[in-house]
Design an enzyme around this catalytic site. Structure first.
Site, PDB file in Angstrom:
ATOM      1  N   SER A 134      22.053  24.854   3.354  1.00  0.00           N
ATOM      2  CA  SER A 134      22.981  25.334   4.375  1.00  0.00           C
ATOM      3  C   SER A 134      23.621  24.190   5.145  1.00  0.00           C
ATOM      4  O   SER A 134      22.985  23.183   5.421  1.00  0.00           O
ATOM      5  CB  SER A 134      22.266  26.271   5.349  1.00  0.00           C
ATOM      6  OG  SER A 134      23.190  26.808   6.261  1.00  0.00           O
ATOM      7  N   GLY A 139      18.171  27.213  13.976  1.00  0.00           N
ATOM      8  CA  GLY A 139      17.569  27.390  15.303  1.00  0.00           C
ATOM      9  C   GLY A 139      18.487  26.966  16.431  1.00  0.00           C
ATOM     10  O   GLY A 139      18.058  26.736  17.552  1.00  0.00           O
ATOM     11  N   ALA A 140      19.779  26.850  16.122  1.00  0.00           N
ATOM     12  CA  ALA A 140      20.743  26.439  17.151  1.00  0.00           C
ATOM     13  C   ALA A 140      21.516  27.644  17.654  1.00  0.00           C
ATOM     14  O   ALA A 140      22.494  27.512  18.367  1.00  0.00           O
ATOM     15  CB  ALA A 140      21.689  25.389  16.589  1.00  0.00           C
ATOM     16  N   GLY A 141      21.079  28.830  17.249  1.00  0.00           N
ATOM     17  CA  GLY A 141      21.741  30.049  17.710  1.00  0.00           C
ATOM     18  C   GLY A 141      23.026  30.337  16.964  1.00  0.00           C
ATOM     19  O   GLY A 141      23.888  31.059  17.448  1.00  0.00           O
ATOM     20  N   LEU A 142      23.176  29.764  15.776  1.00  0.00           N
ATOM     21  CA  LEU A 142      24.416  29.965  15.018  1.00  0.00           C
ATOM     22  C   LEU A 142      24.247  30.983  13.897  1.00  0.00           C
ATOM     23  O   LEU A 142      25.150  31.165  13.091  1.00  0.00           O
ATOM     24  CB  LEU A 142      24.918  28.633  14.445  1.00  0.00           C
ATOM     25  CG  LEU A 142      25.357  27.621  15.491  1.00  0.00           C
ATOM     26  CD1 LEU A 142      25.651  26.287  14.829  1.00  0.00           C
ATOM     27  CD2 LEU A 142      26.582  28.115  16.247  1.00  0.00           C
ATOM     28  N   GLY A 143      23.105  31.613  13.827  1.00  0.00           N
ATOM     29  CA  GLY A 143      22.937  32.676  12.847  1.00  0.00           C
ATOM     30  C   GLY A 143      22.604  32.185  11.457  1.00  0.00           C
ATOM     31  O   GLY A 143      22.960  32.828  10.466  1.00  0.00           O
ATOM     32  N   SER A 144      21.899  31.068  11.372  1.00  0.00           N
ATOM     33  CA  SER A 144      21.550  30.567  10.041  1.00  0.00           C
ATOM     34  C   SER A 144      20.648  31.566   9.308  1.00  0.00           C
ATOM     35  O   SER A 144      20.736  31.691   8.086  1.00  0.00           O
ATOM     36  CB  SER A 144      20.861  29.204  10.156  1.00  0.00           C
ATOM     37  OG  SER A 144      19.714  29.300  10.972  1.00  0.00           O
ATOM     38  N   SER A 145      19.828  32.313  10.039  1.00  0.00           N
ATOM     39  CA  SER A 145      18.938  33.276   9.378  1.00  0.00           C
ATOM     40  C   SER A 145      19.753  34.406   8.745  1.00  0.00           C
ATOM     41  O   SER A 145      19.425  34.874   7.653  1.00  0.00           O
ATOM     42  CB  SER A 145      17.921  33.840  10.366  1.00  0.00           C
ATOM     43  OG  SER A 145      18.571  34.661  11.321  1.00  0.00           O
ATOM     44  N   GLU A 192      17.166  40.407   8.258  1.00  0.00           N
ATOM     45  CA  GLU A 192      17.232  39.937   9.645  1.00  0.00           C
ATOM     46  C   GLU A 192      16.146  40.589  10.497  1.00  0.00           C
ATOM     47  O   GLU A 192      15.580  39.955  11.393  1.00  0.00           O
ATOM     48  CB  GLU A 192      18.608  40.285  10.233  1.00  0.00           C
ATOM     49  CG  GLU A 192      19.695  39.270   9.947  1.00  0.00           C
ATOM     50  CD  GLU A 192      19.591  38.097  10.900  1.00  0.00           C
ATOM     51  OE1 GLU A 192      18.814  37.161  10.608  1.00  0.00           O
ATOM     52  OE2 GLU A 192      20.301  38.110  11.928  1.00  0.00           O
ATOM     53  N   ASP A 203      25.293  39.522  13.420  1.00  0.00           N
ATOM     54  CA  ASP A 203      25.239  38.264  12.663  1.00  0.00           C
ATOM     55  C   ASP A 203      25.398  38.499  11.165  1.00  0.00           C
ATOM     56  O   ASP A 203      26.213  37.842  10.506  1.00  0.00           O
ATOM     57  CB  ASP A 203      23.903  37.552  12.924  1.00  0.00           C
ATOM     58  CG  ASP A 203      23.827  36.962  14.313  1.00  0.00           C
ATOM     59  OD1 ASP A 203      24.650  37.334  15.161  1.00  0.00           O
ATOM     60  OD2 ASP A 203      22.943  36.116  14.548  1.00  0.00           O
TER      61      ASP A 203
END
Lengths: 395, 395
Positions: A134, A139-145, A192, A203
């Site tokens: 990726s 974990g930066a709040g950008l929706g990587s999960s 999610e 997201d």
């Protein structure tokens, strides 16, 4: 939860919304930092998943997976949330402690859930090696999960035959039909849920459809036409907790409702006005839209500070970009994490370079990218950039 | 007009309010930076006014003043605004060009108007020398003109016998009765009209009554009990134009009503909540009130930025004081000018000193003072501090 309420979120996928914040309009916009998933047939009888970005790789014997599926598959359906029993069984199988929150543990659980559920419903998955890389910081709040869950859902559904392989011979990329995207999105949402417990679903919807989405009172609607806008994404690297921030916002609203509720109204109005501007831009791509978006960035950033989801590092980010006549706002949940800076078409490359240098000098990390990017896409191997091919071939 | 809408203005007198901003509650609070007026009998047949702070002094023969009064006195009354004809005649008499806006020209016109009008209504003024010194910076949006007009009205009304001399033998200071203060305020407002054209009347009311005032829909109400709060007043020395700022706010509201009107509602709610806290403080002087006031400062400052009356110099001011755990907001019209910083009782003198040093290093000027100070007061000469006595005796 600044990220979901704010206009121009620059996100592929925001997190949980508390009821107190629900009625307002919010926009979520797809970032062009892509998550790539490569699925290859493998030696008979094994399924492997690796995420070299987090130094993680696991593999399982397919008979073991099939046996597990047999034990817990009764209720697998995209219309049903993962049950506590299913998750406990998956944890036990994978040797993951209850409450483990490391990315590799959550990625493993989400994969196992989606793999077993999708194969239970649509037919067995073959032996395969799955590799996920990726461009999104984790974990930066950008929706990587959510980006991970969307790619995984699309790959597993395609390999099971639940959705088509849309790529025609000689085409570089292809996307699925609306109906297929809806199925991908439903399963990504289940992934999610495994990761976040109670996500809003915004997201994964942004990751699936791309562009920009409107979210109001639980209803997610993709915007009709969305321009692609250049931005600078900056990670302050200040760690934050979405849960703590959301609780803080809620407390402030309960403490001073007459002061805070109008701020929520104003944020909702910014989202609405922003939607109007974004939808007008493809038809009339005039430069006059940019100062309006910049004004919305500024106002929104102030409002998010009032809600208590700001951070000195984000103030610094805004100040640094302002010194280059660029406008920024926090994205994600705030309290640290990331900010986005709009780069209007007339921004000189030198100004962007200078802003990036100044941001890096603050210890931040910067990416020049776009918002309003397409959602989940199937690529022919040759259509990928050399950089991505290299990243995927290293493993 | 951030200064009038914001909570805790730290002002003796704000400026004109446009109709668009009227319905909301606003608070105005008296600063303890005093303006001193000394009136002395003088050589027969002359009246002089000097403002050594602006290097200004003028004197006139009383027969000339009486002749002028005879020509324009028909309509002089505290219930009537100065007429265009009266102001033209005063300008001609004093040799001041139409549209002149220098402080000395406006101070001269306001003095002449009040002197002639008050003497026409209540009886001749004696020959006298008037000296005015002020601790307030001029043109910084802190209401120095209203402080001047209040002192001048009180002095002229007293010297004409329209109000009493409240000072008893041996007392250091005294204030007038409610009725007398109302008269002082009415005439001070006329003086403000000479200077500003269309003032709200809040500035002279704060200068007259002191403490804190509530302003809503044109109605000015002094708050019942107001605590005295320590503050740091900082002048960024960035020049600003109230007119331009007010026009900008109005334009923003007309352009984005759904976004901006809730911000005005929130500012109104802050003023109301702030009033509640201020009125609760004298009865229950607990330290727990200060963090609430600090939160209001922060929110208000963000809102004023959203209205477009902020300035990078004011952001800097807030940032510098925040680095010493102190909270600031702009005061006055914004767009530069001054900011105030709350100094809770537990603030260490070292922290205040360090904040002051950092602010001075930005090129700002700082005063440690109080808000919620008393209004217009009559002092015995011996009750004045050595510093003030020295300032008054230099002329």
């Amino acid at each position: 939860m600044g990220k979901v309420r704010g206009a121009l979120l620059g996100k592929r996928c925001p997190g949980p919304l508390t009821p107190v914040l629900r009625p307002q309009v919010a926009l979520a916009v797809a970032l062009d930092l892509r998550t790539f998933l490569r699925l290859r047939p493998s030696a008979e009888g094994r399924v492997s998943v690796s995420l070299p970005g987090v130094g993680f790789g696991r593999s399982w014997d397919t008979p073991d997976l099939q046996a597990l599926r047999g034990r817990i598959a009764a209720d697998f359906d995209e219309s049903k949330s993962p049950s506590v029993e299913q998750l406990d069984a998956l944890r036990e199988f994978a040797g993951i402690a209850a409450g483990a929150s490391a990315p590799e543990s959550l990625a493993t659980l989400a994969f196992l859930y989606m793999c077993l559920a999708i194969s239970a419903k649509y037919g067995d998955v073959p032996s395969m090696d799955i590799l996920v890389c990726s461009e999104l910081p984790m974990g930066a709040g950008l929706g990587s999960s959510a980006a991970y869950a969307v790619c995984m859902a699309a790959a597993l559904l395609m390999v099971c035959g639940a959705i088509s392989c849309p790529l025609q011979e000689g085409e570089p990329t292809a996307r699925w039909t609306e109906e297929e995207l809806t199925l991908i999105n439903s399963w990504a949402f289940r992934g999610e849920q495994v990761i976040h417990g109670n996500p809003s679903g915004v997201d994964n919807a942004v990751g699936t459809w791309g562009g920009a989405l409107r979210y109001q009172a639980g209803k997610i609607t993709p915007l009709k036409r969305v321009p692609t806008l250049r931005i600078l994404l900056t990670n302050t690297k200040v760690p934050r907790s979405t849960k703590v921030l959301v609780a803080g916002v809620k407390e402030k609203i309960l403490k001073f409702p007459a002061i805070m509720n109008p701020v929520l109204d104003s944020i909702g109005a910014i989202s609405q006005e922003c939607q109007n501007v974004l939808e007008a831009m493809p038809e009339n791509p005039s430069p006059e839209h940019y100062p309006v978006l910049e004004e919305f960035f500024d106002i929104n950033q102030h409002h998010l500070n009032v809600l208590g989801v700001g951070h000195p590092s984000l103030d610094r980010l805004c100040q640094v970009t302002a010194s280059h006549s660029l406008h920024s706002k926090l994205t994600g949940a705030g309290g640290g994490g990331c900010g986005i800076t709009l780069l209007p078409p007339d921004t000189s490359p030198l100004a962007v370079e200078a802003a990036k240098q100044d941001l890096c000098a603050c210890g931040f990390e910067c990416w020049e990218t776009k918002i309003g990017a397409p959602g989940v896409t199937l690529h022919s191997a040759s259509s990928l950039s050399a950089q991505v091919q290299h990243a995927l071939s290293r493993c």
